[in-house]
Write a protein that holds these residues in place. Structure first.
Motif, PDB file in Angstrom:
ATOM      1  N   PRO A 318     -70.229  14.218 -36.162  1.00  0.00           N
ATOM      2  CA  PRO A 318     -70.537  13.479 -34.932  1.00  0.00           C
ATOM      3  C   PRO A 318     -71.046  14.394 -33.814  1.00  0.00           C
ATOM      4  O   PRO A 318     -70.781  15.603 -33.805  1.00  0.00           O
ATOM      5  N   TYR A 319     -71.773  13.795 -32.881  1.00  0.00           N
ATOM      6  CA  TYR A 319     -72.185  14.476 -31.660  1.00  0.00           C
ATOM      7  C   TYR A 319     -71.188  14.097 -30.567  1.00  0.00           C
ATOM      8  O   TYR A 319     -71.190  12.966 -30.070  1.00  0.00           O
ATOM      9  N   ILE A 320     -70.344  15.038 -30.192  1.00  0.00           N
ATOM     10  CA  ILE A 320     -69.322  14.795 -29.171  1.00  0.00           C
ATOM     11  C   ILE A 320     -69.340  15.962 -28.199  1.00  0.00           C
ATOM     12  O   ILE A 320     -69.084  17.104 -28.581  1.00  0.00           O
ATOM     13  N   GLY A 321     -69.648  15.684 -26.931  1.00  0.00           N
ATOM     14  CA  GLY A 321     -69.676  16.750 -25.943  1.00  0.00           C
ATOM     15  C   GLY A 321     -70.731  16.522 -24.888  1.00  0.00           C
ATOM     16  O   GLY A 321     -71.005  15.379 -24.495  1.00  0.00           O
ATOM     17  N   LEU A 322     -71.327  17.616 -24.420  1.00  0.00           N
ATOM     18  CA  LEU A 322     -72.343  17.552 -23.378  1.00  0.00           C
ATOM     19  C   LEU A 322     -73.573  16.812 -23.890  1.00  0.00           C
ATOM     20  O   LEU A 322     -74.105  17.133 -24.944  1.00  0.00           O
ATOM     21  N   PHE A 323     -74.035  15.817 -23.122  1.00  0.00           N
ATOM     22  CA  PHE A 323     -75.180  15.010 -23.535  1.00  0.00           C
ATOM     23  C   PHE A 323     -76.434  15.865 -23.671  1.00  0.00           C
ATOM     24  O   PHE A 323     -77.192  15.743 -24.633  1.00  0.00           O
ATOM     25  N   SER A 324     -76.652  16.737 -22.703  1.00  0.00           N
ATOM     26  CA  SER A 324     -77.821  17.607 -22.694  1.00  0.00           C
ATOM     27  C   SER A 324     -77.560  18.763 -21.749  1.00  0.00           C
ATOM     28  O   SER A 324     -76.859  18.613 -20.743  1.00  0.00           O
ATOM     29  N   ARG A 325     -78.135  19.910 -22.046  1.00  0.00           N
ATOM     30  CA  ARG A 325     -77.980  21.061 -21.150  1.00  0.00           C
ATOM     31  C   ARG A 325     -78.562  20.785 -19.771  1.00  0.00           C
ATOM     32  O   ARG A 325     -78.121  21.368 -18.773  1.00  0.00           O
ATOM     33  N   SER A 326     -79.546  19.918 -19.713  1.00  0.00           N
ATOM     34  CA  SER A 326     -80.190  19.626 -18.425  1.00  0.00           C
ATOM     35  C   SER A 326     -79.383  18.642 -17.577  1.00  0.00           C
ATOM     36  O   SER A 326     -79.731  18.400 -16.423  1.00  0.00           O
ATOM     37  N   CYS A 327     -78.321  18.067 -18.152  1.00  0.00           N
ATOM     38  CA  CYS A 327     -77.473  17.110 -17.423  1.00  0.00           C
ATOM     39  C   CYS A 327     -76.018  17.541 -17.592  1.00  0.00           C
ATOM     40  O   CYS A 327     -75.297  17.009 -18.450  1.00  0.00           O
ATOM     41  N   PRO A 328     -75.560  18.511 -16.810  1.00  0.00           N
ATOM     42  CA  PRO A 328     -74.235  19.104 -17.031  1.00  0.00           C
ATOM     43  C   PRO A 328     -73.061  18.175 -16.790  1.00  0.00           C
ATOM     44  O   PRO A 328     -71.930  18.508 -17.162  1.00  0.00           O
ATOM     45  N   ASP A 329     -73.288  16.997 -16.190  1.00  0.00           N
ATOM     46  CA  ASP A 329     -72.186  16.064 -15.944  1.00  0.00           C
ATOM     47  C   ASP A 329     -72.287  14.788 -16.779  1.00  0.00           C
ATOM     48  O   ASP A 329     -71.620  13.804 -16.494  1.00  0.00           O
ATOM     49  N   TRP A 330     -73.168  14.810 -17.786  1.00  0.00           N
ATOM     50  CA  TRP A 330     -73.273  13.705 -18.735  1.00  0.00           C
ATOM     51  C   TRP A 330     -72.609  14.119 -20.047  1.00  0.00           C
ATOM     52  O   TRP A 330     -72.761  15.255 -20.515  1.00  0.00           O
ATOM     53  N   TYR A 331     -71.900  13.171 -20.662  1.00  0.00           N
ATOM     54  CA  TYR A 331     -71.214  13.439 -21.921  1.00  0.00           C
ATOM     55  C   TYR A 331     -71.525  12.309 -22.907  1.00  0.00           C
ATOM     56  O   TYR A 331     -71.901  11.210 -22.518  1.00  0.00           O
ATOM     57  N   VAL A 332     -71.348  12.603 -24.197  1.00  0.00           N
ATOM     58  CA  VAL A 332     -71.715  11.633 -25.216  1.00  0.00           C
ATOM     59  C   VAL A 332     -70.732  11.674 -26.377  1.00  0.00           C
ATOM     60  O   VAL A 332     -70.132  12.726 -26.681  1.00  0.00           O
ATOM     61  N   ALA A 333     -70.553  10.524 -27.013  1.00  0.00           N
ATOM     62  CA  ALA A 333     -69.785  10.421 -28.257  1.00  0.00           C
ATOM     63  C   ALA A 333     -70.543   9.454 -29.152  1.00  0.00           C
ATOM     64  O   ALA A 333     -70.620   8.260 -28.866  1.00  0.00           O
ATOM     65  N   THR A 334     -71.114   9.980 -30.236  1.00  0.00           N
ATOM     66  CA  THR A 334     -71.919   9.139 -31.120  1.00  0.00           C
ATOM     67  C   THR A 334     -71.994   9.778 -32.494  1.00  0.00           C
ATOM     68  O   THR A 334     -71.518  10.894 -32.715  1.00  0.00           O
ATOM     69  N   THR A 342     -61.139   7.334 -36.434  1.00  0.00           N
ATOM     70  CA  THR A 342     -60.673   8.709 -36.267  1.00  0.00           C
ATOM     71  C   THR A 342     -61.575   9.454 -35.296  1.00  0.00           C
ATOM     72  O   THR A 342     -61.103  10.182 -34.409  1.00  0.00           O
ATOM     73  N   SER A 343     -62.888   9.263 -35.427  1.00  0.00           N
ATOM     74  CA  SER A 343     -63.832   9.959 -34.562  1.00  0.00           C
ATOM     75  C   SER A 343     -63.734   9.504 -33.109  1.00  0.00           C
ATOM     76  O   SER A 343     -64.014  10.277 -32.189  1.00  0.00           O
ATOM     77  N   SER A 344     -63.332   8.255 -32.881  1.00  0.00           N
ATOM     78  CA  SER A 344     -63.131   7.788 -31.511  1.00  0.00           C
ATOM     79  C   SER A 344     -62.022   8.566 -30.830  1.00  0.00           C
ATOM     80  O   SER A 344     -62.134   8.945 -29.657  1.00  0.00           O
ATOM     81  N   MET A 345     -60.940   8.806 -31.545  1.00  0.00           N
ATOM     82  CA  MET A 345     -59.847   9.585 -30.974  1.00  0.00           C
ATOM     83  C   MET A 345     -60.263  11.034 -30.769  1.00  0.00           C
ATOM     84  O   MET A 345     -59.947  11.643 -29.728  1.00  0.00           O
ATOM     85  N   VAL A 346     -60.964  11.608 -31.732  1.00  0.00           N
ATOM     86  CA  VAL A 346     -61.462  12.977 -31.568  1.00  0.00           C
ATOM     87  C   VAL A 346     -62.352  13.058 -30.327  1.00  0.00           C
ATOM     88  O   VAL A 346     -62.269  14.014 -29.541  1.00  0.00           O
ATOM     89  N   SER A 347     -63.194  12.051 -30.130  1.00  0.00           N
ATOM     90  CA  SER A 347     -64.068  12.020 -28.957  1.00  0.00           C
ATOM     91  C   SER A 347     -63.260  12.019 -27.670  1.00  0.00           C
ATOM     92  O   SER A 347     -63.562  12.764 -26.722  1.00  0.00           O
ATOM     93  N   ALA A 348     -62.257  11.171 -27.612  1.00  0.00           N
ATOM     94  CA  ALA A 348     -61.428  11.092 -26.403  1.00  0.00           C
ATOM     95  C   ALA A 348     -60.733  12.416 -26.125  1.00  0.00           C
ATOM     96  O   ALA A 348     -60.628  12.850 -24.965  1.00  0.00           O
ATOM     97  N   MET A 349     -60.250  13.082 -27.168  1.00  0.00           N
ATOM     98  CA  MET A 349     -59.603  14.380 -27.002  1.00  0.00           C
ATOM     99  C   MET A 349     -60.572  15.414 -26.436  1.00  0.00           C
ATOM    100  O   MET A 349     -60.271  16.121 -25.465  1.00  0.00           O
ATOM    101  N   ILE A 350     -61.749  15.505 -27.040  1.00  0.00           N
ATOM    102  CA  ILE A 350     -62.726  16.522 -26.642  1.00  0.00           C
ATOM    103  C   ILE A 350     -63.288  16.236 -25.256  1.00  0.00           C
ATOM    104  O   ILE A 350     -63.358  17.127 -24.392  1.00  0.00           O
ATOM    105  N   LEU A 351     -63.704  14.988 -25.003  1.00  0.00           N
ATOM    106  CA  LEU A 351     -64.323  14.660 -23.719  1.00  0.00           C
ATOM    107  C   LEU A 351     -63.336  14.812 -22.569  1.00  0.00           C
ATOM    108  O   LEU A 351     -63.707  15.243 -21.475  1.00  0.00           O
ATOM    109  N   THR A 352     -62.087  14.469 -22.795  1.00  0.00           N
ATOM    110  CA  THR A 352     -61.066  14.664 -21.755  1.00  0.00           C
ATOM    111  C   THR A 352     -60.934  16.143 -21.409  1.00  0.00           C
ATOM    112  O   THR A 352     -60.909  16.507 -20.224  1.00  0.00           O
ATOM    113  N   ASP A 353     -60.865  16.999 -22.405  1.00  0.00           N
ATOM    114  CA  ASP A 353     -60.776  18.443 -22.149  1.00  0.00           C
ATOM    115  C   ASP A 353     -62.005  18.952 -21.404  1.00  0.00           C
ATOM    116  O   ASP A 353     -61.893  19.747 -20.459  1.00  0.00           O
TER     117      ASP A 353
END
Length: 486
Positions: A318-334, A342-353
């Protein structure tokens, strides 16, 4: 039979108000499925104010259509990860998914949810070749995942070998979601149309936020990120039946055309018949699954049938984390593949951190930045505009003899005067014509006879036979013209 999951049939939640006007918050989350709601829950627990914007109702997307297996056993994943990303990142992937199971278990117990959480083993099985399962077993062992090879299962047919992971889980996803959503600030029936900077624009107002999270299954914003170049989508099908048996474990076959199984109360869920979205298939997947159920449990009763759509990344991570280097305050989970819960929970863990600026031990392997798009990639994006503009005027000129070639209950692409139309004829003789040019990026839509929908083989957008959008990344409906039978 109505195509509706057993989760949708057996759970409901009160409606939330839509957005009304402009507001501001710390973090706005686009998408009220499991990934979005869990992320908001963890952030709120840490003192971060959040708002969720949901186009329909919470859980109304892929969450309601999952088979709700919560497992770190994602097909033949670990042997492949060791070879493709190395031991350290493969260990991150394994540890993140193992923690995700634990987090679900804790939440279900903490809030005393009536979500039917149950610890259970998960099995991969083969009836053909045991070599790949033995390799997967060795890979899992290297990564610290305890597994067991066995020839004994609860399946109604013999297997050559199975790989068993203990202490996995299953649950009722909507009952869990509705419980965890609780007092979260969620605006339903609020369609996000555009994101720029720190502003999310919907059809009912704007939300200004420090952080923006795309948790809407498929990122609809083409630039930056270019996720449409980095994923395709696949359909998968499920039939539930009663008067069978009960499985303690969950089962996933690794052979071609193999099936998946899990119990849910008195029912058995049978999954399979998947294909790339927009790809024409021979036969009907629902009928195939129902036939297999009757074969294994003669006289069983079908209770529901439904389907899901999965985003598949280039490397199956999955792609979980910063949406793009050019948008430092955008995040994505897809890009969750077949393992959305399972990946939804992993996303919540990573994005929260990441949002809290905490160190995250799992971020590297899931980072969307592992794939770099050159600046010239913008040349691939073409403004498709309103692909169906003028359809109402042109479609009426299709010769009647071409329309008569379509049988009731079927759809087909018809070409006339250099234009292509997707035409569906109902059982009562009504004819519905839509443009077969996807409003996302212009790919030609294909008829899906199983779902009576027009599907995009490029990026997975889907529309019903009346042109109404079913799945993203398309953001708009496509126009439709209706004929009445003379």
């Amino acid at each position: 039979m109505v195509k509706k999951s057993i989760w949708s049939i057996s759970a409901s939640a009160g409606k939330r108000d839509p957005l009304s006007g402009n507001i501001s918050t710390d973090t706005v989350i686009i998408g009220g499925g499991m990934a979005g709601v869990l992320t908001a829950h963890f952030l709120e627990q840490a003192g971060v104010e959040c708002v969720i914007l949901e186009e329909n109702r919470i859980g109304s997307g892929q969450t309601k259509n999952t088979t709700a297996k919560v497992t770190a056993q994602h097909g033949l994943i670990y042997d492949r990860l060791l070879q493709s990303v190395g031991k350290e990142k493969a260990r991150q992937y394994a540890a993140a998914n193992q923690e995700a199971i634990h987090r679900y278990r804790i939440l279900a117990e903490k809030y005393q949810m009536d979500c039917q959480w149950g610890d259970c083993p998960a099995y991969l099985y083969t009836s053909v070749d045991s070599k790949r399962l033995r390799q997967e077993y060795e890979a899992a062992k290297r990564l610290g995942i305890p597994g067991e090879l066995t020839e004994k299962t609860e399946l109604p047919f013999p297997v050559k070998l199975a790989l068993k992971f203990e202490n996995q889980g299953r649950f009722h996803p909507l009952k869990f979601l509705y419980s965890i959503a609780g007092d979260l600030k969620i605006y339903e029936n609020t369609k996000v149309k555009h994101v720029e900077g720190h502003t999310v624009t919907s059809d009912l107002g704007q939300v200004t936020a420090k952080n923006i999270v795309f948790a809407c299954h498929y990122p609809f914003q083409n630039v930056p990120g270019y996720y449409f170049m980095r994923m395709h989508q696949e359909r998968s099908y499920v039939v539930s039946v009663k008067q069978t048996c009960s499985f303690n474990g969950m089962y996933y076959g690794i052979d071609e055309d193999a099936l998946s199984f899990r119990s849910a109360g008195e029912e058995i869920l049978i999954g399979g018949g998947g294909h790339r979205t927009g790809k024409k298939t021979a036969g009907n997947s629902y009928d195939y699954l129902a036939h297999m159920a009757e074969k294994y449990w003669p006289g069983c009763k079908e209770t529901a049938r439904w389907s899901a759509q999965d985003c598949m990344t280039l490397d199956n991570i999955p792609y979980i984390g910063l949406f793009s280097r050019s948008c430092p305050d955008w995040y994505v989970a897809t890009g969750f593949g077949k393992w959305g819960m399972t990946s939804s929970m992993v996303s919540a863990m990573i994005l929260t951190d990441l949002i809290l600026k905490r160190e995250c031990p799992y971020a590297d392997v899931f980072s969307p930045q592992r794939y770099n798009i050159q600046a010239s990639a913008a040349n691939f994006i073409k403004d498709s505009g309103h692909a169906a503009a003028g359809l109402l005027k042109r479609a009426a000129g299709i010769p009647k003899e071409k329309l008569e070639e379509i049988r009731p209950g079927e759809g087909a692409v018809i070409e006339h005067d250099g234009q292509k139309y997707g035409v569906y004829k109902s059982e009562t003789g009504k004819k519905y014509a839509v443009s077969v040019k996807c409003p996302h990026l212009g790919c030609q839509l294909e008829w899906n006879a199983q779902e009576k929908s027009w599907d995009c083989p490029c990026h997975g957008s889907r529309f019903d036979y009346q042109g109404r959008k079913l799945d993203e990344p398309a953001q708009e409906d496509t126009e439709c013209y209706i004929w009445e039978e003379d």
